[in-house]
Design an enzyme around this catalytic site. Structure first.
Site, PDB file in Angstrom:
ATOM      1  N   SER A  50     -26.499 -76.405  41.474  1.00 42.42           N
ATOM      2  CA  SER A  50     -26.582 -76.999  40.142  1.00 42.42           C
ATOM      3  C   SER A  50     -26.997 -78.474  40.123  1.00 42.42           C
ATOM      4  CB  SER A  50     -25.230 -76.825  39.445  1.00 42.42           C
ATOM      5  OG  SER A  50     -25.196 -77.540  38.249  1.00 42.42           O
ATOM      6  N   TYR A  99     -25.811 -68.022  54.363  1.00 39.63           N
ATOM      7  CA  TYR A  99     -24.887 -68.962  53.716  1.00 39.63           C
ATOM      8  C   TYR A  99     -23.606 -68.234  53.347  1.00 39.63           C
ATOM      9  CZ  TYR A  99     -22.896 -72.633  50.892  1.00 39.63           C
ATOM     10  OH  TYR A  99     -22.047 -73.606  50.414  1.00 39.63           O
ATOM     11  N   ASP A 193     -17.552 -82.735  48.865  1.00 39.78           N
ATOM     12  CA  ASP A 193     -16.593 -81.746  49.336  1.00 39.78           C
ATOM     13  C   ASP A 193     -15.437 -82.217  50.219  1.00 39.78           C
ATOM     14  OD1 ASP A 193     -18.787 -80.615  48.175  1.00 39.78           O
ATOM     15  OD2 ASP A 193     -19.351 -79.392  49.879  1.00 39.78           O
ATOM     16  N   TYR A 386     -20.098 -85.867  57.038  1.00 37.16           N
ATOM     17  CA  TYR A 386     -20.361 -85.443  55.672  1.00 37.16           C
ATOM     18  C   TYR A 386     -19.977 -86.526  54.653  1.00 37.16           C
ATOM     19  CZ  TYR A 386     -21.302 -81.093  53.034  1.00 37.16           C
ATOM     20  OH  TYR A 386     -21.817 -80.113  52.241  1.00 37.16           O
ATOM     21  N   TRP A 387     -19.020 -86.252  53.761  1.00 39.84           N
ATOM     22  CA  TRP A 387     -18.668 -87.237  52.731  1.00 39.84           C
ATOM     23  C   TRP A 387     -17.541 -88.172  53.186  1.00 39.84           C
ATOM     24  CZ3 TRP A 387     -21.710 -87.844  48.534  1.00 39.84           C
ATOM     25  CH2 TRP A 387     -22.547 -86.798  48.183  1.00 39.84           C
ATOM     26  N   GLU A 430     -30.199 -85.301  54.774  1.00 40.23           N
ATOM     27  CA  GLU A 430     -29.157 -85.119  53.761  1.00 40.23           C
ATOM     28  C   GLU A 430     -28.283 -86.381  53.674  1.00 40.23           C
ATOM     29  OE1 GLU A 430     -26.818 -81.727  54.797  1.00 40.23           O
ATOM     30  OE2 GLU A 430     -25.933 -81.508  52.807  1.00 40.23           O
TER      31      GLU A 430
HETATM   32  C1  9WN Z   1     -21.005 -76.444  48.894  1.00 41.29           C
HETATM   33  C2  9WN Z   1     -26.222 -78.460  48.279  1.00 41.29           C
HETATM   34  C3  9WN Z   1     -24.742 -78.845  48.259  1.00 41.29           C
HETATM   35  C4  9WN Z   1     -24.484 -80.118  47.425  1.00 41.29           C
HETATM   36  C5  9WN Z   1     -23.066 -80.662  47.632  1.00 41.29           C
HETATM   37  C6  9WN Z   1     -22.820 -80.821  49.118  1.00 41.29           C
HETATM   38  C7  9WN Z   1     -23.022 -79.471  49.825  1.00 41.29           C
HETATM   39  C8  9WN Z   1     -22.090 -77.155  49.720  1.00 41.29           C
HETATM   40  C9  9WN Z   1     -21.834 -76.929  51.202  1.00 41.29           C
HETATM   41  O1  9WN Z   1     -24.343 -79.017  49.617  1.00 41.29           O
HETATM   42  O2  9WN Z   1     -22.042 -78.554  49.335  1.00 41.29           O
HETATM   43  O3  9WN Z   1     -21.312 -76.531  47.529  1.00 41.29           O
HETATM   44  O4  9WN Z   1     -21.975 -75.789  51.651  1.00 41.29           O
HETATM   45  O5  9WN Z   1     -21.482 -77.862  51.913  1.00 41.29           O
HETATM   46  O6  9WN Z   1     -21.565 -81.334  49.360  1.00 41.29           O
HETATM   47  O7  9WN Z   1     -22.916 -81.895  46.961  1.00 41.29           O
HETATM   48  O8  9WN Z   1     -24.665 -79.841  46.077  1.00 41.29           O
HETATM   49  O9  9WN Z   1     -27.002 -79.555  48.717  1.00 41.29           O
END
Ligand code: 9WN
Length: 464
Positions: A50, A99, A193, A386-387, A430
């Site tokens: 989204s 996925y 996340d 990651y975050w 990313e």
């Molecule tokens: C879970 C797609 C998405 C981003 C998120 C990011 C990551 C997904 C994951 O990737 O999340 O929704 O599998 O890690 O954290 O912000 O929209 O790029």
């Protein structure tokens, strides 16, 4: 779409020339495109996400207005009856076992009559950047030839009610308290996340009898430490299980779910998106009543964020509804009031001071003066995970855009220069290690390319 060769080396780095960033970014989006929409990344994310799609449309608006509109229309075609825009729309042609969790695991249309019949989606949502992207489509068409302006106006007309329903859902189902702050049910809804923002609230979640699962995300990254841990994944999957047991019913979730958090970044993006929606409502000549409603949403959102201000940290804090306490962690989300806009001079000064301080972009030893996703002074900081620390171009975009709107052109320009410089140097990753600039996560990430396109183009628009 046909792929094209880019002038980058085997390390995945681009040529290093700033002038190359624009065509290279457009190439990333072309290669990731599928039919009418764009994958967030070549293999790690094979479905439509989204808020990625909103950022992608924002970038595409400058290079291919038609693709920008189809990106959002495809996403909105899977909007739930409640108004919710799902966080993932599954691609039926994605390679098997690419996925997880997949559409079967979510089972949303089998469990909820509110889910769309014609497509398969997750049961969550993500921050509402969409109205901002729709407005960008209008801004890039305005002043061009008549046919293009008419097409853009028609697109706004077709999508205004969808956007209104989406925001109304967030202001009602996700804020029954009318606090101005959006409640999220899962860290995936925040889009950040594994941020330490969620550590305390997640620690309180007791994982029950979890059906077995295999993570496929780890096969797409060079090092598992770039991704969330298995313990975090267990909690993510357990929360998903509970949402399924509640059949994705909002009232049930609010009654029984063990993770209910007011997310300040999500809420601030909603305020900014409501400002965009207000402008869109004028273009489409929506009823005055709608404009009043949207205006009230903006005021409520800003007031809610003000209530989460921490004067000691000079940042805004998320709030744990069940623990009835603020989540005291310094992350980029704390700059939420800047994103929401409408600040007085004092609050703006406080936020700029925090941004430039050693807790963020002023930290010693950073590769570039760009804010790490989590402050290096936090115990939960991790420079590769990651975050939990890496620098995210998409977060830089949010700050750059907000500083521009706050009339801080010099500070905005610095973030833009450093972000574009990083991409020219290291490619469209990313996220990036903050001290070395090493590209991490997926390569060729769509929203990284999209925000570069927007940053490079917007100064000529004269509207932001
Ligand atoms: C879970 C797609 C998405 C981003 C998120 C990011 C990551 C997904 C994951 O990737 O999340 O929704 O599998 O890690 O954290 O912000 O929209 O790029």
């Amino acid at each position: 779409m046909k792929g094209e060769e880019l002038p980058h080396s085997s390390s995945g780095r681009t040529s290093g020339h700033l002038g190359d960033v624009n065509p290279l970014a457009a190439g990333v989006l072309r290669r990731n495109s599928i039919k009418s929409w764009t994958k967030p990344a070549p293999s790690l994310y094979p479905h439509q996400w989204s808020w990625d799609s909103a950022f992608i449309a924002l970038g595409l608006a400058h290079v291919d207005n038609h693709r920008a509109t189809s990106e959002l229309e495809t996403l909105f075609a899977s909007q739930w009856a409640t108004g919710k825009v799902p966080h993932i729309v599954f691609n039926p042609e994605a390679p098997p076992k690419s996925y997880f969790p997949d559409a079967e695991r979510w089972s949303s249309s089998a469990l909820s009559a509110d889910a769309p019949d014609q497509s398969r989606t997750s049961g969550l949502c993500q921050p509402p950047v969409h109205a901002v992207a729709v407005r960008r489509i209008w801004e890039t068409a305005r002043g061009k030839e008549e046919r293009r302006v008419d097409r853009a106006r028609a697109f706004l007309k077709d999508n205004y009610l969808r956007l209104f329903a989406w925001h109304r859902y967030l202001l009602t189902a996700r804020d029954p308290e009318e606090s101005g702050l959006v409640t999220i049910y899962h860290p995936w809804e925040s889009g950040t996340d594994n941020s330490p923002r969620w550590d305390a609230a997640l620690a309180a979640v007791e994982v029950g009898d979890l059906p077995p699962y295999t993570r496929y995300d780890l096969q797409h990254v060079t090092d598992p430490s770039h991704r969330p841990t298995d313990e975090e994944y267990d909690r993510y999957l357990w929360l998903l299980e509970l949402l399924k047991r509640a059949r994705y019913d909002e009232a049930d979730i609010y009654e029984s779910h063990p993770f209910l958090v007011k997310d300040v970044l999500f809420s601030a993006i909603l305020v900014a998106a409501n400002e965009a929606l207000l402008e869109i409502s004028r273009v489409v000549d929506a009823p005055e009543e709608d404009r009043e409603t949207i205006g009230a949403w903006i005021a409520r959102g800003r007031e809610g964020l003000e209530g989460q201000w921490d004067p000691g940290l000079k940042l805004c804090l998320d709030y744990d509804v069940l623990g009835d306490s603020p989540l005291r962690v310094r992350t980029v989300a704390g700059f939420a009031p800047l994103i929401a806009g409408g600040l007085d001079a004092g609050r703006l000064e406080d936020l700029l001071e925090t941004l430039d301080s050693p807790a963020f972009a002023g930290h010693e030893g950073l590769h570039r003066p760009l804010p790490p996703s989590t402050s290096p002074e936090e115990p939960g900081f991790h420079p590769r995970s990651y975050w939990r620390g890496p620098v995210w171009p998409v977060a830089n975009w949010l700050l750059w855009w907000s500083l521009t709107r706050a009339r801080e052109p010099h500070r905005a320009a610095q973030i833009r220069r450093e972000t574009i410089g990083q991409l020219a140097e290291c490619g469209f990753a990313e996220y990036f290690e903050p001290f070395t600039g090493e590209p991490l996560g997926s390569t060729e990430q769509s929203w990284t390319a999209a925000v570069a396109l927007d940053m490079l183009a917007v100064e000529t628009l004269g509207s932001d």
